[in-house]
Scaffold this motif. Sequence first.
Motif, PDB file in Angstrom:
ATOM      1  N   CYS A 115       1.448   5.254   6.656  1.00 57.40           N
ATOM      2  CA  CYS A 115       1.185   6.473   7.392  1.00 57.40           C
ATOM      3  C   CYS A 115       0.919   7.699   6.708  1.00 57.40           C
ATOM      4  O   CYS A 115       0.406   8.571   7.311  1.00 57.40           O
ATOM      5  CB  CYS A 115       2.831   6.583   8.097  1.00 57.40           C
ATOM      6  SG  CYS A 115       4.135   6.900   6.584  1.00 57.40           S
ATOM      7  N   ARG A 116       0.771   7.489   5.535  1.00 59.37           N
ATOM      8  CA  ARG A 116       0.332   8.719   4.704  1.00 59.37           C
ATOM      9  C   ARG A 116      -0.832   9.014   4.881  1.00 59.37           C
ATOM     10  O   ARG A 116      -1.316  10.097   4.847  1.00 59.37           O
ATOM     11  CB  ARG A 116       0.532   8.533   3.059  1.00 59.37           C
ATOM     12  CG  ARG A 116       0.720   9.840   2.492  1.00 59.37           C
ATOM     13  CD  ARG A 116       1.249   9.898   1.082  1.00 59.37           C
ATOM     14  NE  ARG A 116       0.885   8.662   0.366  1.00 59.37           N
ATOM     15  CZ  ARG A 116       1.380   8.336  -0.787  1.00 59.37           C
ATOM     16  NH1 ARG A 116       2.273   9.101  -1.270  1.00 59.37           N
ATOM     17  NH2 ARG A 116       0.989   7.388  -1.491  1.00 59.37           N
ATOM     18  N   PRO A 117      -1.961   8.079   4.768  1.00 61.06           N
ATOM     19  CA  PRO A 117      -3.357   8.499   4.825  1.00 61.06           C
ATOM     20  C   PRO A 117      -3.813   9.260   6.171  1.00 61.06           C
ATOM     21  O   PRO A 117      -4.402  10.252   6.035  1.00 61.06           O
ATOM     22  CB  PRO A 117      -3.949   7.002   4.909  1.00 61.06           C
ATOM     23  CG  PRO A 117      -3.120   6.016   4.312  1.00 61.06           C
ATOM     24  CD  PRO A 117      -1.769   6.704   4.640  1.00 61.06           C
ATOM     25  N   ALA A 118      -2.992   8.854   7.487  1.00 61.23           N
ATOM     26  CA  ALA A 118      -3.256   9.631   8.498  1.00 61.23           C
ATOM     27  C   ALA A 118      -2.995  11.079   8.209  1.00 61.23           C
ATOM     28  O   ALA A 118      -3.434  11.837   8.580  1.00 61.23           O
ATOM     29  CB  ALA A 118      -2.649   9.014   9.634  1.00 61.23           C
ATOM     30  N   TYR A 119      -1.789  11.108   7.695  1.00 54.99           N
ATOM     31  CA  TYR A 119      -0.925  12.457   7.314  1.00 54.99           C
ATOM     32  C   TYR A 119      -2.094  13.399   6.630  1.00 54.99           C
ATOM     33  O   TYR A 119      -2.332  14.502   6.913  1.00 54.99           O
ATOM     34  CB  TYR A 119       0.325  12.418   6.794  1.00 54.99           C
ATOM     35  CG  TYR A 119       0.751  13.695   6.331  1.00 54.99           C
ATOM     36  CD1 TYR A 119       1.441  14.769   7.378  1.00 54.99           C
ATOM     37  CD2 TYR A 119       0.995  13.991   5.060  1.00 54.99           C
ATOM     38  CE1 TYR A 119       1.583  15.767   6.529  1.00 54.99           C
ATOM     39  CE2 TYR A 119       1.446  15.187   4.495  1.00 54.99           C
ATOM     40  CZ  TYR A 119       1.674  16.242   5.549  1.00 54.99           C
ATOM     41  OH  TYR A 119       2.123  17.425   4.891  1.00 54.99           O
ATOM     42  N   GLU A 143       7.401  14.767   9.864  1.00 55.86           N
ATOM     43  CA  GLU A 143       6.920  14.493  11.199  1.00 55.86           C
ATOM     44  C   GLU A 143       6.209  13.620  11.851  1.00 55.86           C
ATOM     45  O   GLU A 143       5.500  13.213  12.815  1.00 55.86           O
ATOM     46  CB  GLU A 143       6.514  15.845  12.047  1.00 55.86           C
ATOM     47  CG  GLU A 143       7.901  16.790  12.144  1.00 55.86           C
ATOM     48  CD  GLU A 143       7.558  18.314  11.777  1.00 55.86           C
ATOM     49  OE1 GLU A 143       6.531  18.718  11.862  1.00 55.86           O
ATOM     50  OE2 GLU A 143       8.579  18.910  11.351  1.00 55.86           O
ATOM     51  N   ASN A 144       5.565  13.089  10.420  1.00 56.22           N
ATOM     52  CA  ASN A 144       4.382  11.917  10.903  1.00 56.22           C
ATOM     53  C   ASN A 144       4.742  10.765   9.675  1.00 56.22           C
ATOM     54  O   ASN A 144       3.731   9.972   9.655  1.00 56.22           O
ATOM     55  CB  ASN A 144       3.106  13.038   9.842  1.00 56.22           C
ATOM     56  CG  ASN A 144       2.534  14.059  10.723  1.00 56.22           C
ATOM     57  OD1 ASN A 144       1.676  13.770  11.496  1.00 56.22           O
ATOM     58  ND2 ASN A 144       3.097  15.099  10.381  1.00 56.22           N
ATOM     59  N   LEU A 145       5.875  10.554   9.487  1.00 60.13           N
ATOM     60  CA  LEU A 145       6.139   9.035   9.095  1.00 60.13           C
ATOM     61  C   LEU A 145       6.110   8.191  10.169  1.00 60.13           C
ATOM     62  O   LEU A 145       6.427   8.134  11.346  1.00 60.13           O
ATOM     63  CB  LEU A 145       7.576   9.267   8.541  1.00 60.13           C
ATOM     64  CG  LEU A 145       8.076  10.105   7.298  1.00 60.13           C
ATOM     65  CD1 LEU A 145       9.535   9.969   6.994  1.00 60.13           C
ATOM     66  CD2 LEU A 145       7.078   9.760   6.079  1.00 60.13           C
ATOM     67  N   CYS A 146       5.838   6.984   9.730  1.00 61.26           N
ATOM     68  CA  CYS A 146       5.818   5.444  10.707  1.00 61.26           C
ATOM     69  C   CYS A 146       7.260   5.289  10.853  1.00 61.26           C
ATOM     70  O   CYS A 146       8.283   5.807  10.094  1.00 61.26           O
ATOM     71  CB  CYS A 146       5.181   4.666  10.144  1.00 61.26           C
ATOM     72  SG  CYS A 146       5.490   3.864   8.517  1.00 61.26           S
ATOM     73  N   ALA A 147       7.573   4.352  11.631  1.00 63.66           N
ATOM     74  CA  ALA A 147       8.953   4.054  11.930  1.00 63.66           C
ATOM     75  C   ALA A 147       9.743   3.611  11.073  1.00 63.66           C
ATOM     76  O   ALA A 147      10.741   3.857  10.621  1.00 63.66           O
ATOM     77  CB  ALA A 147       8.947   2.990  13.271  1.00 63.66           C
TER      78      ALA A 147
END
Length: 537
Positions: free
Chosen positions: A287-291, A341-345
Amino acid sequence: MADRAKFQAIKGVRDILPPESALWNRVEQAAREVFGTFGFAEIRLPIFEVTELFARSVGADTDIVKKEMFTFDLHASQDLEVRRDVMIGRRTSGPYDIQDTELQTVHEAEIQVGVFIQIIDNAIREDRVARTSENVRALDGLQTLYKQFSAICESYRSSFPSEDPKWNTEMQTLFEGIASYASKLNFGSLVSLRPEATASVVRAYIEHGMQVQPGNVKLYYMGPMFRRERPQKGRYRQFYQIGAEVLGSSDAPGIDAEVIEMLLAFFERLKLKGAILNINSIGDKNCRPAYVERLRAELQVVREQLGADSQRRIETNPLRVLDSKLESEQAIIEKLPRIAENLCAECRAHYDEVKRQLGLRGITYQENWRLVRGLDYYMRTTFEIIAPGLGSQNAVCGGGRYDGLVELLGGPATTKGIGFAIGTDRLVLSLQESGAGEVASGLDVYLAWFGAVTQPAAVKLARRLRDAGFVVELPAVEMKFGKSLGLADRLKARHAVILGEDELAAGVVAVKRLSDGTQQKLSEPDLFSYLRAARNS
Ligand code: AMP
C-alpha cells in the motif's frame, strides 16, 4: 619557550567524564537488567562494516549514506583500481591502451599486464586484497592469458604484424579475456564506521544462520555510532545508542507492543519523567507505493510554496517531507493526504491490533501520522519517544518494523524484524535535566592512617573492606590530620575511618560519619556491620 601543542577532542566528539560516567553506567546496567527480563541477550558488533551494507540497508538515498558516513579504504587499494581501469581501457588517462595494436603499444601493454599481475599476486599474498575464490580464479585466468599473450608477442618480436588479420583477432580475443578477468577482481574494501547498528545485527543474524534458533531471536546492543552531522546540543558525530531487535518468522502485533513495553519499562526503571510515545503505521510494499505517489502528486501542486529541501524530496523521498520542521511548511503539510487513510486492509488490521495490544499493557500513546522515520527499511509500525529537556533534538528513541530487511541483505525472506535505538547521550541529558541523573558518591570509606606503624594495618584493612564490596580511598602517604579529613570531605566520602597508633594498640578504629560529624570507636567486626547498615539506610 618552545610551543607546546594543545590537543583537544575534535568537533562533534567528546569525553564522558566521572561523575557523569557513573550515570552512563547506571543507564547501561538498567538496560541490561530490564532487557534481560524480556529474554534479550547482548550482541557485540564491529564498529566498522563494508560500506555497501549500510548503503543497501539504510538506503542509498538517505542523508546518512549520501553525506554522513565516515568511510575509508580498508586496504588502501584505490591505486589498484585505477591501475586496473587504465589497463583495461576504462580510464583513458593512463599511458597504455591495450585495444591499440601498434607494436610498440602492444609491448608496453605486455609489460603493463605483467606488472599488474605481479602487484595483484603480491597484494593477495600480503592480504591487502581479499583471497576470495573469485579473486583467485580471476588471477589464475589472468596468468594463463598473460602466458599466451607473451608467447604471441615473442613470436612477432621482430616484425610489425598489424597487417596480419590472424594477429589482430588473436590479440583482440586475448585483450578481451584479460579485461574480463581483471574486471572480476574485487578489491571491495570500502568500509564505514557504523552510523547505526540494525544493519550489522541483521548481517550477523544471516551470517551465523540464527534463523534456526527456536522462537524469536532477541538481541540488544550498546555502543558508539558515527555520523557526520552538524554538531549541536544532543547531536554529536560520535554518539551512543542502546538498541534492541527481534528477528523471527512472526510479525504478530503483540511483538511490536512488547518491544515498546520493554522500552517504557526501561525508562520507568530510570525514573525518566514526561516521555511521550508517538506511534504510526507507514504501510508496506503493497500500500505504501500508491500512497507515496498520491503524496508526490499533491506535493507537486504546492511545490512553489515549499523550501528547497522539501522540493528536492518530492522526487527523492516524498515521505520525508512530512518530517519537516520548517514553520512555513506546517500548514501545507497538515493538508496533505495521510497514510492512515491509505493503508491496505492487512496493514490497517496490523496497526489496529498493535494499538489494542498497547492498550492491554496499559500503555498510553499519541498517534502521529507524520512519523515516517528517516531510514528506508521501515514498514508498518513506527514509533518514537520524545523526552523533555532536550530542545529541538528531543527524540530520545526511534524504532519500527522492518520486515523486508533480512531478505534485502540476503537472508531468508520469511524473517521479519522490529527494533529500536535509544540515543544514550540524549537519554542521559534528559535524566540530568529532570533531576533524575543524580548519582550519589560511591565512596564508603576514607581510611585515614596516622603514624608509619599503622600503615601495614591500614593497607590490610583497606583490602578486607574492598573484598567485602566497600569503596575505599587509602592515602598513599601519611598526611596531617586536618588535611586528611579535609580531603575526605571534599571527596564526599560517607565515612572517615581513622587509624592512629592508639587505635592500633587498642584493636579498634574511630569511625566518623561525615554528614553530621558523629564519631565512635568500633572493633573490626562492628565496623563491618556498621558500614553495611549505613549502606542500606
Ligand atoms: P535513528 O537511528 O536516526 O533513528 O536514531 C535513533 C536515536 O539515536 C535518535 O532518536 C536519537 O536519540 C539518537 N541519535 C541519532 N543521531 C544522533 C546524533 N548525531 N547525536 C546524538 N544522538 C543521536
